[in-house]
Write a protein that holds these residues in place. Structure first.
Motif, PDB file in Angstrom:
ATOM      1  N   ASN A  48       1.137  -0.876  -0.321  1.00 24.42           N
ATOM      2  CA  ASN A  48      -0.152   0.069   0.170  1.00 24.42           C
ATOM      3  C   ASN A  48       1.232   1.587   0.013  1.00 24.42           C
ATOM      4  OD1 ASN A  48      -2.259  -1.857   0.474  1.00 24.42           O
ATOM      5  ND2 ASN A  48      -1.758  -1.897   2.427  1.00 24.42           N
ATOM      6  N   SER A  52       0.554   7.006  -3.405  1.00 22.00           N
ATOM      7  CA  SER A  52      -0.054   8.097  -3.125  1.00 22.00           C
ATOM      8  C   SER A  52       2.130   8.859  -2.795  1.00 22.00           C
ATOM      9  CB  SER A  52       0.066   8.178  -1.460  1.00 22.00           C
ATOM     10  OG  SER A  52      -1.177   7.602  -1.861  1.00 22.00           O
ATOM     11  N   GLN A 257      -0.647   8.740   5.360  1.00 23.80           N
ATOM     12  CA  GLN A 257      -0.201   9.960   4.523  1.00 23.80           C
ATOM     13  C   GLN A 257       1.048  10.591   4.988  1.00 23.80           C
ATOM     14  OE1 GLN A 257      -1.044   9.333   1.820  1.00 23.80           O
ATOM     15  NE2 GLN A 257      -3.045   8.902   1.125  1.00 23.80           N
ATOM     16  N   ARG A 296      -8.358   8.284  -2.489  1.00 27.54           N
ATOM     17  CA  ARG A 296      -7.697   7.872  -0.909  1.00 27.54           C
ATOM     18  C   ARG A 296      -8.124   8.941  -0.299  1.00 27.54           C
ATOM     19  NH1 ARG A 296      -4.851   5.589  -5.809  1.00 27.54           N
ATOM     20  NH2 ARG A 296      -3.863   4.193  -5.563  1.00 27.54           N
ATOM     21  N   ASP A 309     -12.344   6.003  -0.902  1.00 26.76           N
ATOM     22  CA  ASP A 309     -11.371   5.479  -0.922  1.00 26.76           C
ATOM     23  C   ASP A 309     -10.878   3.799  -0.938  1.00 26.76           C
ATOM     24  OD1 ASP A 309      -9.446   5.619   0.999  1.00 26.76           O
ATOM     25  OD2 ASP A 309      -8.839   4.128   1.855  1.00 26.76           O
ATOM     26  N   ALA A 316      -4.648  -1.663   4.614  1.00 30.67           N
ATOM     27  CA  ALA A 316      -5.446  -0.173   3.491  1.00 30.67           C
ATOM     28  C   ALA A 316      -6.699  -0.079   4.318  1.00 30.67           C
ATOM     29  CB  ALA A 316      -5.862  -0.426   2.114  1.00 30.67           C
ATOM     30  N   THR A 405     -15.780   2.107  -0.446  1.00 30.54           N
ATOM     31  CA  THR A 405     -14.700   1.623   0.024  1.00 30.54           C
ATOM     32  C   THR A 405     -15.020   0.721  -0.924  1.00 30.54           C
ATOM     33  OG1 THR A 405     -12.966   1.619   1.627  1.00 30.54           O
ATOM     34  CG2 THR A 405     -14.652   1.394   1.427  1.00 30.54           C
ATOM     35  N   LEU A 408     -10.601  -0.768  -5.430  1.00 28.91           N
ATOM     36  CA  LEU A 408      -9.790   1.058  -6.150  1.00 28.91           C
ATOM     37  C   LEU A 408     -10.693   0.065  -7.172  1.00 28.91           C
ATOM     38  CD1 LEU A 408      -6.062   1.020  -5.758  1.00 28.91           C
ATOM     39  CD2 LEU A 408      -7.842   2.684  -5.463  1.00 28.91           C
TER      40      LEU A 408
END
Length: 420
Positions: A48, A52, A257, A296, A309, A316, A405, A408
């Motif tokens: 994961n 980002s 993050q 995200r 998300d 995750a 959620t 993806l």
């Protein structure tokens, strides 16, 4: 081929599934003049956080006037996102040009070798190397690994920096059943004499990574050992070596993050120390603070609040649940969940139960989409219900907070419909 013909041909390669190994990549790239050897690349692997971390680095480099190509997966809104230049997807004409170049090589490989047909991911990866290596050279290319690292299609170039964002239990049917098995595969991102910036929580996995680093004479830059994060409410501080920054406030929320941003900053200042870049550090931090990454913990709508998300595995989901508790603990949360086959949805939905006041499950149009009944049976929430038309469900939502959620690919489908 035109654009639509190119997409049809690329997606048709899905029928060949996932075939770990880099033999086909090496064969095709050699026939194409080895474009992968002409880029200055940064390779990012991990369970994961890859996307980002890549986005933080790209934004910071762009802010310092470097041109940056990126390769990511999966796409969220349009296919062309996979190959982007300075954050913008390449054009339809470029996709058609690249597919037209690569297709004859894939067909030759099928006809003249016993390597088998190229997969969809191999085709797209080859297109990316051709674009940035031959057609449109850039200062840096940041390449996100697809599955693992050692046998991943991207693992065919010599990077100037490598990053390992995390080790978690995902794609266990291919990478192995334990964290150490997965670490052994992902450690393939480590290259001789090239630094690795990494975040590995599991002790045994970390030991294996450090063993490979020693064997490769590669510098170890480890989060919470060499890189330090100081939390200050909505802000945090970062320290690595002689570099020390305070009062950093990210647009992307969550402790995970901050870790991704710290990895990106450490990689950037390490590149500066090695003479690969010359950075204005204030511009670097400002750019990282402004970075956003689609799918995200992304706010799709403010009133009522709708958040998307792509939490697609246990680790995750842990990060998502923690962030929702920290930032939206006083809200009534309605969850809309869907997933693809091969994911540990039982543990995933159990974790999500902790924050869900209502729990809706649905399915979406995708060849690997998990049937609605299978998802429903896995959920134990007392207020669980099914949704067949999730597009109208989202449009008509009038509750406090809707959290979408599970996958993806699901988020991608939602975003494409939502944007219309």
């Amino acid at each position: 081929m035109n654009y639509q013909e190119s997409l049809s041909w690329i997606h048709d390669q899905m029928k060949f599934g996932i075939k770990p190994g880099i033999g086909r990549m090496k064969w095709m790239l050699e026939r194409l003049g080895s474009p992968q050897n002409k880029i200055k690349g940064i390779h990012i692997a991990g369970t994961n956080g890859k996307g980002s971390t890549l986005s933080y680095m790209r934004q910071a480099m762009n802010a310092n006037d470097y041109s940056v190509g990126t390769f990511t997966s999966p796409y969220i809104e349009i296919f062309n996102e996979r190959i982007s230049l300075n954050g913008k997807p390449v054009s339809d004409d470029t996709i058609a040009e690249l597919a037209t170049i690569v297709r004859p090589v894939t067909e030759e490989m099928t006809e003249k070798t016993d390597l088998g047909a190229a997969t969809e991911f191999e085709v797209i990866t080859t297109m990316m190397f051709v674009y940035f290596g031959e057609i449109h050279p850039v200062d840096f290319v940041i390449v996100e690994a697809g599955l693992g690292a050692t046998h991943d299609s991207t693992n065919v170039f010599s990077p100037v920096m490598t990053i390992l964002t995390s080790i978690g239990l995902d794609h266990t049917e291919i990478l192995g059943d334990t964290l150490v098995d997965i670490a052994k595969d992902k450690a393939g991102v480590i290259k001789q004499d090239i630094p690795l910036v990494y975040n590995v929580a599991d002790d045994l996995s970390r030991s294996h990574v450090q063993k490979v680093l020693a064997e490769k004479n590669a510098k170890s830059v480890e989060l919470y050992k060499d890189i330090f994060i100081y939390h200050q409410g909505n802000e945090f501080g970062f320290k690595y070596g002689n570099y020390d920054f305070e009062n950093i406030q990210l647009k992307m929320i969550g402790m995970h993050q901050r870790e991704n941003a710290a990895l990106a900053m450490a990689a950037l200042v390490e590149l500066q120390e090695r003479g690969e870049v010359s950075l204005n550090l204030n511009k670097m931090v400002d750019a990282i603070e402004e970075t956003e990454w689609t799918g995200r913990i992304e706010t799709l709508q403010d009133s009522p609040l709708i958040i998307a998300d792509g939490a697609h595995n246990n680790e995750a989901v842990d990060a998502l649940v923690s962030t929702m508790k920290d930032y939206y603990g006083d809200r009534k949360i309605t969850i809309l969940f869907s997933a693809v086959k091969g994911k540990p949805i039982g543990p995933m939905v159990e974790k999500l139960n902790d924050i869900a006041d209502e729990f809706f499950v649905t399915e979406f149009e995708f060849f690997k989409s998990l049937p609605l009944e299978d998802i429903y049976d896995a959920v134990s929430h007392p207020a669980k219900r099914t949704v067949k038309d999730y597009e109208n469900f989202i449009r008509d939502f009038d509750g406090d907070l809707l959290l979408i959620t599970g996958s993806l690919y699901f988020i991608s489908d939602v975003k494409q419909r939502f944007s219309k």
